[in-house]
Scaffold this active site. Structure first.
Site, PDB file in Angstrom:
ATOM      1  N   SER A  34       0.806  -1.221   0.000  1.00  0.00           N
ATOM      2  CA  SER A  34       0.000   0.000   0.000  1.00  0.00           C
ATOM      3  C   SER A  34       0.839   1.272   0.000  1.00  0.00           C
ATOM      4  O   SER A  34       0.352   2.331  -0.407  1.00  0.00           O
ATOM      5  CB  SER A  34      -0.943   0.020   1.209  1.00  0.00           C
ATOM      6  OG  SER A  34      -0.204  -0.060   2.411  1.00  0.00           O
ATOM      7  N   ASP A 323      -3.636   8.098   7.783  1.00  0.00           N
ATOM      8  CA  ASP A 323      -4.600   7.207   8.442  1.00  0.00           C
ATOM      9  C   ASP A 323      -3.854   6.305   9.430  1.00  0.00           C
ATOM     10  O   ASP A 323      -2.685   6.549   9.735  1.00  0.00           O
ATOM     11  CB  ASP A 323      -5.452   6.433   7.411  1.00  0.00           C
ATOM     12  CG  ASP A 323      -4.660   5.367   6.647  1.00  0.00           C
ATOM     13  OD1 ASP A 323      -3.527   5.030   7.057  1.00  0.00           O
ATOM     14  OD2 ASP A 323      -5.184   4.863   5.631  1.00  0.00           O
ATOM     15  N   HIS A 326      -0.844   4.747   7.274  1.00  0.00           N
ATOM     16  CA  HIS A 326      -0.114   5.366   6.161  1.00  0.00           C
ATOM     17  C   HIS A 326       0.191   6.846   6.400  1.00  0.00           C
ATOM     18  O   HIS A 326      -0.661   7.563   6.914  1.00  0.00           O
ATOM     19  CB  HIS A 326      -0.929   5.221   4.871  1.00  0.00           C
ATOM     20  CG  HIS A 326      -1.353   3.818   4.590  1.00  0.00           C
ATOM     21  ND1 HIS A 326      -2.630   3.358   4.893  1.00  0.00           N
ATOM     22  CD2 HIS A 326      -0.678   2.767   4.086  1.00  0.00           C
ATOM     23  CE1 HIS A 326      -2.709   2.071   4.573  1.00  0.00           C
ATOM     24  NE2 HIS A 326      -1.544   1.688   4.083  1.00  0.00           N
TER      25      HIS A 326
END
Ligand SMILES: *[C@@H]1O[C@H](CO)[C@@H](O)[C@H](O)[C@H]1NC(C)=O
Length: 378
Positions: A34, A323, A326
Site C-alpha cells: 500500500s 490514516d 499510512h
C-alpha cells in the site's frame, strides 16, 4: 587564454549534459504494497481495508477523484517519477495503462511471502509474473534488442515487507508458532533476494529499496501497545529486516556485475519526524489525521470498513500520519526528495538521481552547476 578554454570546455560539457538528460528516460518499475499502490487493488476482489478508492483518500485534489492511493494525495513513486521527468507511472491492472515508461505492480496488503494476506492482494511472486508479461509485450512492440536496452536501463523500486511482519506474523499466531522471529525474517529476506536475482537475470541492473518504517509506531500499533508508546516487538522486526536487507545488498553488489542500488534508512528518518515533528514543519507526529479511537489507530478512515464513522483533521499537511497505517502526502514528498538526492548518511550507496540519470553523466552535470559564475568571463 587559459580562462577562455576552461569556459569553452564547460560550455561544451553543458550542452552535452543537457542533451543527455533530455533524451534519457529510464523506465520505472515498481513492486510493493500500500505504500506505493497507485490503484491496482481497484481491479481485484479484496476487502475494503485493502482499497482506498473512496473519500477522503486523495482529498487534497491533486488527482480529481480518489485513485486508490493510501494518502491524502500523491505517494512516493509519483514524486520520484516527476523528478525523473517521467509521467505518472500507471497501475498494471488499469486496462488503459501505457507501459512505455514503466508500470507499477504494487498492491495494498501484499507481502513478500505468498502466505501474507493470502487471496486479498497481489503477492510479490504474482507481481514478478506480471513483469514477465510486460517484458514479453515490450519485446513484441520494440524488438528484442531495444526491449533489452529498456530493461537494463530501467530502475526497479521495491517497497514491501511491512505486511509480512504485521498481518503475516504478529497478527498470525500460527505463523509465530511455526517460526522464530529471526527465522521468519530470514524467510522474508530470502524471498526478496530471490526476486532481486530473478530480475537481475532478466537484465535489470538498477534497484531502489524503501526500507521498513518503525512499524510499532504506526497509530494502529501504538493503539495496541499495552505498555504505552510504540509496539516494540514490531519495531524490532522492522530493524532486523532492515539490517538483513543491508547485508544482502552489500553482498549482491560484490557478487553481481554492474548491480547498482539505492537503499534508504526510512526507519530512523521517520522515527525522527514522529518524535520531533516541529523540526520538519509538522505539528503532529503521533496521531493519525483520519481514523478513530486512541491515536486515530482504529482503521476507519473513509468509513466503508468495519465502522462507518470516523474523525478527520483540519489540515493533513500538519500531520505525519494520514490514516492508521499510512503517512501523509507531505511525508511522501519529503522522503522522495531524500531518496532522489539526499544525504549519503540515510540514502546510498547511490541515490535515485544517480540511478535514473547515470553516474558518469551526473559528474558532468555537477561540473556544469558551476557555470553561472563563469558566464560573465565569456
Ligand atoms: C520463501 O518463503 C517460503 C514461505 O513462504 C519459504 O518456505 C522459503 O524457504 C522461502 N525462500 C527462501 C529462499 O528463503
Amino acid at each position: 587564454m587559459a580562462i577562455i578554454s576552461v569556459s569553452l570546455v564547460l560550455v561544451i560539457l553543458y550542452f552535452m549534459s543537457n542533451s543527455v538528460s533530455a533524451e534519457k528516460h529510464s523506465a520505472f518499475f515498481i513492486f510493493g504494497d500500500s505504500s506505493v499502490d497507485p490503484g491496482n487493488n481497484n481491479y481485484i476482489k479484496t476487502i475494503p481495508e485493502n482499497q482506498a478508492n473512496y473519500k477522503p483518500y486523495g482529498q487534497n485534489g491533486f488527482f480529481k477523484d480518489p485513485t486508490g492511493r493510501f494518502s491524502d494525495g500523491r505517494i512516493i513513486v509519483d514524486f520520484l517519477a516527476e523528478y525523473a521527468k517521467l509521467p505518472i507511472i500507471p497501475p498494471y491492472l488499469d486496462p488503459s495503462a501505457d507501459y512505455s515508461h514503466g508500470v507499477n505492480f504494487a498492491s495494498a496488503g501484499a507481502g513478500i511471502l505468498s502466505t501474507t494476506n493470502e487471496g486479498q492482494a497481489i503477492d510479490l511472486k504474482t507481481q514478478l509474473k506480471y513483469f514477465e508479461e510486460v517484458e514479453k509485450q515490450l519485446t513484441e512492440k520494440l524488438g528484442a534488442s531495444k526491449a533489452e536496452e529498456v530493461i537494463s536501463d530501467a530502475v526497479y523500486f521495491f517497497s514491501m515487507g511491512s505486511n509480512d511482519y504485521l498481518g503475516g506474523y504478529l497478527g498470525n499466531p500460527k505463523m509465530q508458532e511455526l517460526h522464530h522471529p529471526e527465522e521468519y525474517v530470514g524467510m522474508v529476506i530470502g524471498n526478496l533476494t530471490g526476486a532481486i536475482q530473478e530480475l537481475y537475470e532478466k537484465g535489470a541492473r538498477k534497484f531502489g529499496f524503501l526500507s521498513i518504517s518503525p512499524l510499532g509506531c504506526l497509530p494502529v500499533m501504538r493503539a495496541l501497545a499495552i505498555e504505552g508508546g510504540c509496539f516494540e516487538q514490531a519495531n524490532s522486526l522492522a530493524l532486523a529486516h532492515n539490517n538483513a536487507l543491508k547485508t544482502v545488498l552489500t553482498n549482491l553488489e560484490y557478487l553481481l556485475k554492474d548491480f547498482k542500488y539505492c537503499n534508504s534508512d526510512f526507519y530512523n528518518w521517520l522515527h525522527d519526524r514522529i518524535n520531533h515533528p516541529s523540526n520538519y514543519g509538522f505539528k503532529e507526529g503521533v496521531n493519525a489525521c483520519c481514523g478513530s479511537g486512541p491515536y486515530g489507530g482504529v482503521y476507519t478512515c473513509g468509513g466503508t470498513k468495519k465502522l462507518t464513522t470516523y474523525e478527520i483533521c483540519e489540515n493533513a499537511d500538519d500531520f505525519v500520519w494520514w490514516d492508521s497505517f499510512h503517512p501523509t502526502e507531505r511525508i511522501h514528498e519529503q522522503f522522495s526528495k531524500a531518496l532522489w538526492d539526499g544525504q549519503r548518511a540515510s540514502v546510498g550507496p547511490y541515490n535515485l538521481r544517480d540511478l535514473f540519470f547515470d553516474i558518469d553523466k551526473l559528474t558532468i552535470a555537477e561540473i556544469v552547476d558551476e557555470i553561472p559564475e563563469n558566464e560573465n568571463i565569456l
